[in-house]
Design a protein around this motif. Sequence first.
Motif, mmCIF file in Angstrom:
data_model
loop_
_atom_site.group_PDB
_atom_site.id
_atom_site.type_symbol
_atom_site.label_atom_id
_atom_site.label_comp_id
_atom_site.label_asym_id
_atom_site.label_seq_id
_atom_site.Cartn_x
_atom_site.Cartn_y
_atom_site.Cartn_z
ATOM 1 N N ASP A 93 0.817 -1.211 0.000
ATOM 2 C CA ASP A 93 0.000 0.000 0.000
ATOM 3 C C ASP A 93 0.853 1.264 0.000
ATOM 4 O O ASP A 93 0.586 2.213 -0.739
ATOM 5 C CB ASP A 93 -0.927 0.003 1.214
ATOM 6 C CG ASP A 93 -2.111 -0.933 1.048
ATOM 7 O OD1 ASP A 93 -2.252 -1.494 -0.053
ATOM 8 O OD2 ASP A 93 -2.874 -1.105 2.008
ATOM 9 N N VAL A 94 1.901 1.274 0.832
ATOM 10 C CA VAL A 94 2.746 2.474 0.926
ATOM 11 C C VAL A 94 3.531 2.666 -0.367
ATOM 12 O O VAL A 94 3.714 3.799 -0.838
ATOM 13 C CB VAL A 94 3.684 2.374 2.146
ATOM 14 C CG1 VAL A 94 4.652 3.558 2.185
ATOM 15 C CG2 VAL A 94 2.869 2.328 3.443
ATOM 16 N N GLY A 148 3.636 5.824 -3.743
ATOM 17 C CA GLY A 148 4.799 6.469 -4.338
ATOM 18 C C GLY A 148 5.934 6.719 -3.378
ATOM 19 O O GLY A 148 6.860 7.473 -3.699
ATOM 20 N N TYR A 149 5.924 6.084 -2.197
ATOM 21 C CA TYR A 149 7.014 6.260 -1.235
ATOM 22 C C TYR A 149 8.014 5.117 -1.349
ATOM 23 O O TYR A 149 7.635 3.954 -1.530
ATOM 24 C CB TYR A 149 6.472 6.287 0.201
ATOM 25 C CG TYR A 149 5.657 7.503 0.528
ATOM 26 C CD1 TYR A 149 6.268 8.693 0.911
ATOM 27 C CD2 TYR A 149 4.272 7.470 0.440
ATOM 28 C CE1 TYR A 149 5.517 9.814 1.201
ATOM 29 C CE2 TYR A 149 3.513 8.586 0.721
ATOM 30 C CZ TYR A 149 4.139 9.755 1.100
ATOM 31 O OH TYR A 149 3.395 10.869 1.385
ATOM 32 N N ALA A 150 9.287 5.441 -1.214
ATOM 33 C CA ALA A 150 10.326 4.430 -1.031
ATOM 34 C C ALA A 150 10.431 4.158 0.462
ATOM 35 O O ALA A 150 10.428 5.083 1.272
ATOM 36 C CB ALA A 150 11.657 4.914 -1.585
ATOM 37 N N VAL A 151 10.538 2.886 0.824
ATOM 38 C CA VAL A 151 10.421 2.503 2.228
ATOM 39 C C VAL A 151 11.644 1.721 2.681
ATOM 40 O O VAL A 151 12.050 0.747 2.032
ATOM 41 C CB VAL A 151 9.161 1.641 2.464
ATOM 42 C CG1 VAL A 151 9.025 1.285 3.944
ATOM 43 C CG2 VAL A 151 7.920 2.364 1.971
ATOM 44 N N LEU A 152 12.227 2.158 3.804
ATOM 45 C CA LEU A 152 13.220 1.358 4.523
ATOM 46 C C LEU A 152 12.463 0.705 5.671
ATOM 47 O O LEU A 152 12.155 1.345 6.670
ATOM 48 C CB LEU A 152 14.357 2.237 5.049
ATOM 49 C CG LEU A 152 15.441 1.525 5.880
ATOM 50 C CD1 LEU A 152 16.158 0.458 5.054
ATOM 51 C CD2 LEU A 152 16.444 2.525 6.435
ATOM 52 N N THR A 210 7.840 -4.253 -7.384
ATOM 53 C CA THR A 210 7.976 -4.425 -5.942
ATOM 54 C C THR A 210 6.606 -4.571 -5.270
ATOM 55 O O THR A 210 6.465 -5.321 -4.309
ATOM 56 C CB THR A 210 8.751 -3.254 -5.317
ATOM 57 O OG1 THR A 210 8.148 -2.002 -5.709
ATOM 58 C CG2 THR A 210 10.204 -3.266 -5.767
ATOM 59 N N VAL A 211 5.602 -3.852 -5.787
ATOM 60 C CA VAL A 211 4.253 -4.023 -5.253
ATOM 61 C C VAL A 211 3.794 -5.462 -5.468
ATOM 62 O O VAL A 211 3.257 -6.111 -4.563
ATOM 63 C CB VAL A 211 3.268 -3.032 -5.910
ATOM 64 C CG1 VAL A 211 1.827 -3.361 -5.514
ATOM 65 C CG2 VAL A 211 3.603 -1.603 -5.516
#
Length: 377
Positions: free
Chosen positions: A198-199, A203-207, A280-281
């Motif tokens: 969802d994140v 459109g966010y890149a997530v660590l 990646t989604v």
Amino acid sequence: MALGAVWAALVVLLGAAMCFSAWSLSCARGATVGARGVAPSARARAATERWGRAPSELAVAADGLAPNALRAREAASWAEYARTPPADSPLNRAIRPVLDAVAVRREVMLAIANDVMMCTNPKTCWWDGGNILASFIEVNRAANITNYLIIALDDAVGAACRAARAPYVRIDLAVPDAQKGSRGANMISTLKYELLADVLLMGYAVLVVDLDLAFLRNPFAHLVRDADLEGSSDGFTRGWAGGQLASVSDRSMGWGGGGLYSQLFTINVGCVFVQPSPRTVALMRRVAAALRAKPAWDQQVFNEILLSPGYAERPTHGVSLRVMDHLLWANSKTFFKSERARFFPGATASAPMPVMVHMNCCLLYTSPSPETDSYLV
């Protein structure tokens, strides 16, 4: 910030018996703390403005040249994909404003926590006591990490975050029925994949991180960003972490009876940086679907899908992978055992200052000399 202060902030994680004293590194070996990542190129900004999403350079070749037709089609596809649901789900209405507030260049660190991480009931925490949530917040502040967000799964964690003035959002996430009854930490970890999907769609890149990571430097200043996914390794040597070839030989088959095979330790899902893209989604959704289907360790499922090539009926996923440098993104077996001589004593260390140390190996250590006793309390 003095390195000694950062090192002093490395507190009890995975056991009150383990803590750190100041690491005696000379100031000459210091590293700047608090950088907020690499500034996007003009072409990346133009792509973001054009497509309205995707901070990663989906429409831009890595060498900065004009995109080929395939990349252009991918960017157009992603622009449409990112406008699809879950744009108006209850979860997204809750989390999007907070992400907008804390993210830096649309990059954010996410951690999921319930009250087990506070060890309010010693019977439910599998270490020897100690508030891992409080340690995580303290360490992030010491490393000047501001773009992080804690997903609070219960009111106790929400109250603790408010008291500590730590960014959080209170969300109820249901553990898949197939995973109920497994170890507490594993049940919590299974929740990250649908959330990540969802994140990423926003459109966010997530660590995405576990709470038992101790950051000594700001991680966003040390990401390479040349792959869909950058992950820390459970490997404890360069070869095991980065990959190596080994051989077999069957003399009964004559001169052609040998062969090579690859060896690569699994990616630890407790520290993974994921760029937003349809690939990646789809990967996160495949993992989430597998975890809904039957009991399993989420890290094993994730690696089976990520590291396995397309074969027979198994589809490809197209996700590019970079393994994080095992000396910079160190697990505790690397830091305290396999590469110990490169880190201790700090004044003569040959290894670079780690970005983080993951306390994922429980190590009982008896010092052989008074000199090294000063580095582990």
